[in-house]
Design an enzyme around this catalytic site. Structure first.
Site: not given
Length: 360
Positions: A257, A259
């Site tokens: 992921t 960010f």
């Protein structure tokens, strides 16, 4: 002749004392820098400067420490020295134990003031209103694609992106016992439920999948009911005293992921070029044949690489779209500046979301 364990321990203790003395000297120098910054009114945190410090150390590293370890160690050193000037208040999707919190700690180091929020909207509000100086939000997952709410918030927010961090995300099934027996409900953020859907269908086909505000919130709720389980990381399991009933249940082993770190330009202006940068945009073009193709021509003409291209409905009812684009490079580079100038002239809407050093 090989040294004995007691002899080695004495030597290590001596080295530790040297390290402490050097760190104390570094902290004193950082304090002096802080005083100068106060007089000048300049920002305490400069992500491009810290990225360059770490890159230089990694390039000079010829010892046994891995470069990733060098980055982690020096980020903590810089975080502790920064906190002597002014601890950063960082908002993220809470409660404690979320991957967003881990991303914040990886980026800023542990010497921050935590501002956990119930949802992404609150993260943006905290960083806009001043209850936090920075916000950390997920924007993209390698399995499920973009985080649409984050993109929608970036479109209309005064915040801009000043940094990014990429995490290898391992989802564990957490509950009050280490068994899979008797699980009636699985709680997690909708993204985590989607990233683990194949495993859940195979191993817990009859369990209800219940979406909650964050994975850590799911873990907190799972701690209150032995028939419930949460999907979260190890930090959340430790935070709420849960067992790992199943390890790494995400459907894709290499599940990452991305960010981004956001703040008001008044808190931190756009970072200067670090030599390895990304520029993020959101644009729209007139709804006519060939408009999207024409939009990409300036990038090719000026030799600018595009690393991400996503579309989102403009919600105008006219089948119009916003395009989210990531480009390699910094606007201070002539070829990037020329490409952006030509691109903006073709757009009905054009906004630079941020320019920032690329993650390691």
């Amino acid at each position: 002749m090989a040294r004995t364990l007691p002899e080695l321990r004495v030597l290590i203790d001596a080295v530790d004392q040297e390290l402490l003395a050097l760190l104390t000297r570094r902290a004193a120098l950082a304090n002096e820098v802080g005083e100068i910054k106060k007089v000048e009114g300049s920002a305490v945190f400069r992500p491009e400067r810290e990225a360059q410090v770490i890159a230089n150390l990694q390039q000079a590293n010829q010892g046994a420490l891995k470069n990733e370890s060098v980055a982690v160690i020096w980020r903590e050193i810089m975080s502790a020295c920064r906190a002597l000037e002014a601890p950063q208040r960082v908002a993220y999707l809470g409660p404690k134990g979320t991957f967003s919190e881990e991303a914040a700690l990886r980026f800023f180091g542990s010497s921050i003031t935590h501002v956990p929020c119930a949802n992404f909207d609150e993260v943006f509000h905290a960083a806009t209103a001043g209850s936090a100086e920075f916000g950390v939000i997920p924007v993209e997952n390698s399995t499920e694609g973009v985080v649409t709410r984050s993109l929608d918030l970036l479109l209309n927010s005064p915040l801009h992106i000043v940094g990014e961090i990429s995490l290898l995300v391992r989802h564990h099934l957490l509950r009050t016992t280490a068994s899979l027996d008797g699980i009636e409900v699985v709680l997690a953020h909708p993204q985590a439920l989607a990233q683990c859907q194949q495993w859940l269908s195979t191993h817990l086909p009859n369990a209800e999948r219940r979406a909650v505000s964050s994975n850590a919130e799911g873990a907190r709720l799972a701690a209150s009911n032995p028939a419930w389980a949460g999907i979260a990381g190890e930090r959340a399991g430790s935070e709420f005293g849960l067992h790992i009933a199943a390890h790494a249940i995400q459907d894709e082993a290499f599940n990452r992921t991305r960010f981004v770190v956001v703040c008001l330009p008044s808190v931190l202006p756009a970072p200067e070029a670090s030599g390895k940068d990304c520029t993020s945009l959101v644009v729209s073009v007139p709804n006519k044949p060939g408009a999207v193709h024409d939009m990409l021509v300036p990038l090719k003409q000026h030799g600018v690489s595009m690393t991400r291209f996503e579309s989102r409905p403009a919600r105008s009812g006219q089948w119009e779209y916003y395009f989210y684009i990531d480009l390699q490079g910094h606007p201070s580079q002539p070829h990037v500046a020329a490409a952006l100038k030509d691109l903006s002239s073709l757009c009905a809407f054009y906004k630079v979301l941020g320019t920032y050093p690329l993650a390691d």
